[in-house]
Motif scaffolding. Structure first.
Motif, PDB file in Angstrom:
ATOM      1  N   GLY A 287       0.829  -1.220   0.000  1.00 44.42           N
ATOM      2  CA  GLY A 287       0.000   0.000   0.000  1.00 44.42           C
ATOM      3  C   GLY A 287       0.844   1.241   0.000  1.00 44.42           C
ATOM      4  O   GLY A 287       0.618   2.174  -0.800  1.00 44.42           O
ATOM      5  N   SER A 288       1.869   1.226   0.811  1.00 46.73           N
ATOM      6  CA  SER A 288       2.696   2.432   0.937  1.00 46.73           C
ATOM      7  C   SER A 288       3.501   2.656  -0.331  1.00 46.73           C
ATOM      8  O   SER A 288       3.783   3.779  -0.732  1.00 46.73           O
ATOM      9  N   ALA A 289       3.900   1.518  -1.004  1.00 47.02           N
ATOM     10  CA  ALA A 289       4.621   1.653  -2.271  1.00 47.02           C
ATOM     11  C   ALA A 289       3.747   2.338  -3.316  1.00 47.02           C
ATOM     12  O   ALA A 289       4.199   3.252  -4.020  1.00 47.02           O
ATOM     13  N   GLU A 290       2.473   1.921  -3.411  1.00 48.73           N
ATOM     14  CA  GLU A 290       1.536   2.547  -4.336  1.00 48.73           C
ATOM     15  C   GLU A 290       1.412   4.019  -4.032  1.00 48.73           C
ATOM     16  O   GLU A 290       1.431   4.875  -4.912  1.00 48.73           O
ATOM     17  N   PHE A 291       1.329   4.291  -2.729  1.00 49.67           N
ATOM     18  CA  PHE A 291       1.151   5.665  -2.298  1.00 49.67           C
ATOM     19  C   PHE A 291       2.329   6.525  -2.717  1.00 49.67           C
ATOM     20  O   PHE A 291       2.150   7.647  -3.196  1.00 49.67           O
ATOM     21  N   ARG A 292       3.544   5.971  -2.605  1.00 47.04           N
ATOM     22  CA  ARG A 292       4.715   6.736  -3.007  1.00 47.04           C
ATOM     23  C   ARG A 292       4.652   7.079  -4.498  1.00 47.04           C
ATOM     24  O   ARG A 292       4.930   8.205  -4.889  1.00 47.04           O
ATOM     25  N   LYS A 293       4.273   6.053  -5.323  1.00 40.90           N
ATOM     26  CA  LYS A 293       4.157   6.309  -6.775  1.00 40.90           C
ATOM     27  C   LYS A 293       3.222   7.471  -7.039  1.00 40.90           C
ATOM     28  O   LYS A 293       3.517   8.381  -7.811  1.00 40.90           O
ATOM     29  N   LEU A 294       2.074   7.435  -6.365  1.00 38.86           N
ATOM     30  CA  LEU A 294       1.081   8.485  -6.499  1.00 38.86           C
ATOM     31  C   LEU A 294       1.690   9.837  -6.210  1.00 38.86           C
ATOM     32  O   LEU A 294       1.516  10.813  -6.961  1.00 38.86           O
ATOM     33  N   MET A 295       2.451   9.847  -5.113  1.00 43.51           N
ATOM     34  CA  MET A 295       3.053  11.110  -4.665  1.00 43.51           C
ATOM     35  C   MET A 295       4.055  11.629  -5.695  1.00 43.51           C
ATOM     36  O   MET A 295       4.120  12.818  -5.966  1.00 43.51           O
ATOM     37  N   GLU A 296       4.858  10.684  -6.293  1.00 43.25           N
ATOM     38  CA  GLU A 296       5.827  11.086  -7.313  1.00 43.25           C
ATOM     39  C   GLU A 296       5.112  11.777  -8.465  1.00 43.25           C
ATOM     40  O   GLU A 296       5.549  12.812  -8.963  1.00 43.25           O
ATOM     41  N   LYS A 297       4.002  11.152  -8.842  1.00 43.64           N
ATOM     42  CA  LYS A 297       3.233  11.717  -9.951  1.00 43.64           C
ATOM     43  C   LYS A 297       2.732  13.094  -9.591  1.00 43.64           C
ATOM     44  O   LYS A 297       2.796  14.047 -10.381  1.00 43.64           O
ATOM     45  N   ALA A 298       2.218  13.168  -8.400  1.00 54.15           N
ATOM     46  CA  ALA A 298       1.658  14.444  -7.956  1.00 54.15           C
ATOM     47  C   ALA A 298       2.721  15.522  -7.967  1.00 54.15           C
ATOM     48  O   ALA A 298       2.454  16.673  -8.326  1.00 54.15           O
ATOM     49  N   LYS A 299       3.995  15.161  -7.589  1.00 56.40           N
ATOM     50  CA  LYS A 299       5.073  16.136  -7.545  1.00 56.40           C
ATOM     51  C   LYS A 299       5.316  16.761  -8.910  1.00 56.40           C
ATOM     52  O   LYS A 299       5.506  17.958  -9.049  1.00 56.40           O
ATOM     53  N   SER A 300       5.337  15.852  -9.916  1.00 56.87           N
ATOM     54  CA  SER A 300       5.610  16.364 -11.263  1.00 56.87           C
ATOM     55  C   SER A 300       4.433  17.151 -11.877  1.00 56.87           C
ATOM     56  O   SER A 300       4.548  17.838 -12.852  1.00 56.87           O
ATOM     57  N   SER A 301       3.244  17.009 -11.297  1.00 59.83           N
ATOM     58  CA  SER A 301       2.078  17.705 -11.831  1.00 59.83           C
ATOM     59  C   SER A 301       2.190  19.200 -11.575  1.00 59.83           C
ATOM     60  O   SER A 301       2.620  19.635 -10.504  1.00 59.83           O
ATOM     61  N   TRP A 302       1.895  19.972 -12.614  1.00 55.54           N
ATOM     62  CA  TRP A 302       2.056  21.429 -12.481  1.00 55.54           C
ATOM     63  C   TRP A 302       1.080  22.024 -11.475  1.00 55.54           C
ATOM     64  O   TRP A 302       1.320  23.058 -10.869  1.00 55.54           O
TER      65      TRP A 302
END
Lengths: 280, 263, 216
Positions: free
Chosen positions: C196-211
């Motif tokens: 679960g936490s791994a998925e969450f990290r991926k999400l966060m990475e994506k969110a970081k790159s989002s303008w």
């Protein structure tokens, strides 16, 4: 009494007869005879001392000279022995006390041992070795070379001049030597305590006297008079009744030490019994 | 001529007078035994004033015991002893001591006190018997005694440093210092070389002349006997065997005496 | 003669030294036994002196101030002791001081302990009778120790029962500690949490790159 004494004192040949009897067969019987004769002769010798000691003229100068030789001259030997005994006793006792966690009792324990027994006994044995043999050899050689006879024909009572002075000096000097040996021994103990630990002199001193009582000091002191007396009487007796010849001198010196030391232990046993009678 | 049986006439005379004796020293029927050993069986002899009497005998013949009886080092079992005319049994013990103080005794070994110096050895009898002497008197007596025996320069050493002859001389000096009337010499020349023996023998004669002492000399040394004896008594098996002068004995026909005197 | 004189002087020094050492020794031994000091005497009565002996020390505030002089039986229930106390400490000991018996260490000699009295100002006087506290006897201590030990043994046996039950997995705590299924559940929960936490990290990475989120 006088007659009796001279009779027995002149009876070396009585001894000889009995000794010869020993070689000719009746062994055990003669050994006993010899022993009892010896006991009776030494008893008479001692009684003679008590008789002569009161009678003037008093050989005061000779008494001082003997006291110097017997007391002062023995002090270095007795002092060194006392120091070593105090030191060794302390070092040897430490491990045992350590097992009980009672190392702080070391000064007290050593003090009681030295004052009550070790000091008097060791000093008396050293004294028997030095003074007892000295008296035995000196009187024996005087006897062998007729010096005792010469004294008698100079109308000096040789018993008084030679025996009484020596026995008195030894009786008076040994207690002094023991007191000094005790003091030196306690100093040795102080050094011993400080070899592996650290106790101030003041603390050592107060612990020593904390542990001592009069009942430790006085019986030990009083018995030393008897030690000195016995050693000198035995030495004088052996010398005074020595056989002719140089062999007699050696024999007298030897048996003076042997019987003197034996007497010290016998008196010690009696003393310890008497002391314990009064302690309870 | 040798008298084989001495004292036949004196016996008769003194039988009536048991209290006094005109001789310096007299012994009558003296007996002494140690256990079964009868050392002196029956000794009778006299010593005249100013005389050197030599008593000869083998070792163990009781010579020493005889003179020790005179000074009281041995007590005789039986018999009478007269010293300077007094029977010692008839007078008080203190008087006997006073009489015996007039007898000097030279011991076989000299009997010097090893623990004292030569001077102290000589002072010892003086201090013991004459208590009122001043220091000067004692010093002069000591040096006189040493001069008499020729030992003046060895006053502050101990006897152990002296030779045998010197020890004998010193012993003699110590005995003479009290000016005794009777001198008893116990084997004065035993253990000395012939020359020293001769010197000591001469000294004995000198002393006798100088102080007019009467002496008994116990010896088995014929040379010494020859030099000193005025009269000789031979002791054998605890009795007086014979009496006479030196020449009497020298010319004797008796086998035993001959063997004794032969050199 | 000169030698003789110097020998006599040496002998004199020797004798003086010996006698002096003896007298000094005797003085110090005697001082401990209060023989050469001025003292005063008081007495006390105990029911039991617990092995106190004549000659034992008397302590006041932890200092040796005297010795027990004598002990005598007065009657079947009382023992009277006489004590000698140093005169110098008299001013600190009040009339209502209390004596008790203690010992120097576990195996040491018995000592008499005087506790200072409180309140009164009157000093203790000669031949006063001092109040006493009965000593605690070693036997009594041992008796009470026994009940303590009995109690302790009950407690420990209970405790061992409990631990046994825990071991065998009985009871709530036992289940908690001993049941393996619970642990397995925990395990799988942690695995799930991990993924679960791994998925969450991926999400966060994506969110970081989002303008849209630029500036966070």
């Amino acid at each position: 009494m006088e007659k009796h004494i001279s009779h027995i004192a002149g009876n070396e040949n009585q001894m000889k007869e009995i000794t010869q009897g020993a070689s000719s067969g009746n062994f055990s019987n003669s050994i006993f005879k010899k022993f009892f004769l010896e006991v009776s002769m030494i008893t008479i010798f001692t009684l003679r001392f008590f008789k002569e000691v009161w009678k003037p003229p008093y050989e005061f100068n000779e008494l001082l000279r003997q006291s110097f030789l017997i007391g002062y001259k023995s002090f270095p030997l007795v002092g060194i022995t006392g120091f070593i005994i105090g030191l060794v006793l302390t070092v040897q006792s430490r491990p045992t006390l350590m097992k009980f966690g009672a190392v702080s009792l070391l000064p007290a324990m050593v003090a009681v041992s030295i004052i009550r027994e070790i000091g008097p006994a060791i000093t008396a044995l050293i004294f028997a070795g030095k003074v007892g043999s000295g008296i035995g050899a000196e009187l024996a050689s005087m006897k062998v070379t007729e010096q005792i006879d010469a004294m008698q024909v100079s109308w000096t009572n040789p018993f008084k001049y030679l025996v009484v002075t020596r026995v008195l000096s030894a009786t008076l000097m040994l207690p002094l030597l023991v007191v000094l040996a005790d003091a030196v021994g306690l100093f040795g103990a102080y050094v011993g305590v400080n070899l592996k630990g650290s106790v101030s002199f003041h603390l050592f001193f107060s612990q020593v006297f904390q542990s001592l009582e009069f009942k430790d000091v006085f019986p030990a002191f009083i018995k030393t008079f008897f030690f000195g007396f016995a050693i000198a009487i035995v030495g004088s007796y052996k010398g005074y009744n020595a056989n002719k010849g140089t062999e007699g001198v050696g024999k007298a010196a030897n048996s003076a030490v042997v019987f003197g030391s034996l007497m010290v232990f016998l008196i010690d046993v009696v003393a310890v019994q008497i002391t314990s009678l009064f302690e309870n | 001529m040798l008298n084989k049986l001495i004292f036949s006439e004196t016996d008769i005379k003194t039988e009536t007078d048991n209290l006094k004796s005109e001789y310096v020293l007299e012994m009558k029927h003296l007996k002494k035994s140690f256990g079964e050993n009868h050392v002196l069986q029956d000794i009778s002899l006299v010593l005249n004033k100013g005389e050197n009497l030599v008593i000869l005998g083998q070792s163990g013949s009781g010579k020493s015991v005889l003179i020790k009886c005179i000074v009281g080092l041995n007590e005789a079992d039986e018999g009478k002893l007269f010293i300077l005319g007094n029977n010692i049994e008839d007078i008080k013990a203190e008087e006997v001591i006073e009489l015996r103080k007039k007898i000097g005794f030279l011991f076989q070994s000299g009997a010097l006190y090893d623990s004292m110096t030569v001077r102290e050895n000589l002072e010892f009898p003086l201090r013991r018997q004459l208590h009122s002497l001043t220091k000067e008197t004692i010093n002069s007596l000591v040096s006189e005694a040493l001069e008499n025996v020729g030992l003046s320069d060895s006053i502050d050493i101990t006897p152990s440093e002296l030779s045998g002859g010197m020890r004998k001389r010193l012993g003699l000096a110590r005995t003479l210092i009290l000016k005794p009337e009777i001198m008893l010499y116990d084997e004065p020349t035993t253990g000395l070389d012939p020359i020293t023996s001769k010197e000591i023998s001469k000294l004995i004669v000198e002393v006798q002349k100088k102080y007019n002492t009467s002496s008994i000399i116990i010896t088995h040394d014929i040379e010494c006997t020859k030099l000193t004896a005025d009269r000789i008594i031979v002791l054998r098996n605890g009795i007086c065997e014979a009496e006479g002068s030196y020449s009497d004995f020298e010319n004797s026909e008796d086998e035993w005496i001959k063997s004794f005197f032969e050199k | 003669m000169k030698q003789d004189l110097s020998n006599k002087i040496k002998l004199g020094v020797f004798v003086t030294l010996g006698v002096a050492v003896f007298i000094i020794g005797i003085y110090f031994v005697g001082e401990r036994q209060q023989l050469f000091r001025s003292t005063f005497r008081v007495s006390g009565v105990f029911k039991d002196v617990a092995g106190l002996q004549a000659g034992n020390n008397v302590r006041f505030s932890g200092i040796n101030v005297g010795t027990v002089e004598s002990i005598s039986v007065v009657s079947d229930t009382s023992v009277r002791i006489e004590i000698l106390i140093d005169e110098d400490t008299r001013k600190f000991i009040k009339k209502n001081a209390v004596a008790s018996i203690g010992s120097e260490g576990l195996m040491g000699n018995k000592i008499l302990i005087i506790s200072p009295g409180i309140g009164t100002k009157n000093q203790i006087e000669d031949n006063d009778k001092i109040a006493t506290v009965q000593p605690v006897n070693m036997d009594e201590i041992l008796a009470s120790l026994k009940t303590t030990i009995d109690n302790t043994s009950n407690v420990t046996s209970d405790l061992s029962k409990i631990t046994h039950e825990i071991q065998t997995g009985k009871g709530t705590i036992g289940k908690l500690l001993m049941d393996k299924s619970i642990a397995n559940n925990f395990d799988s929960t942690f695995v799930n949490l991990k993924s679960g936490s791994a998925e969450f990290r991926k999400l966060m990475e994506k969110a970081k790159s989002s303008w849209l989120l630029w500036g966070f």
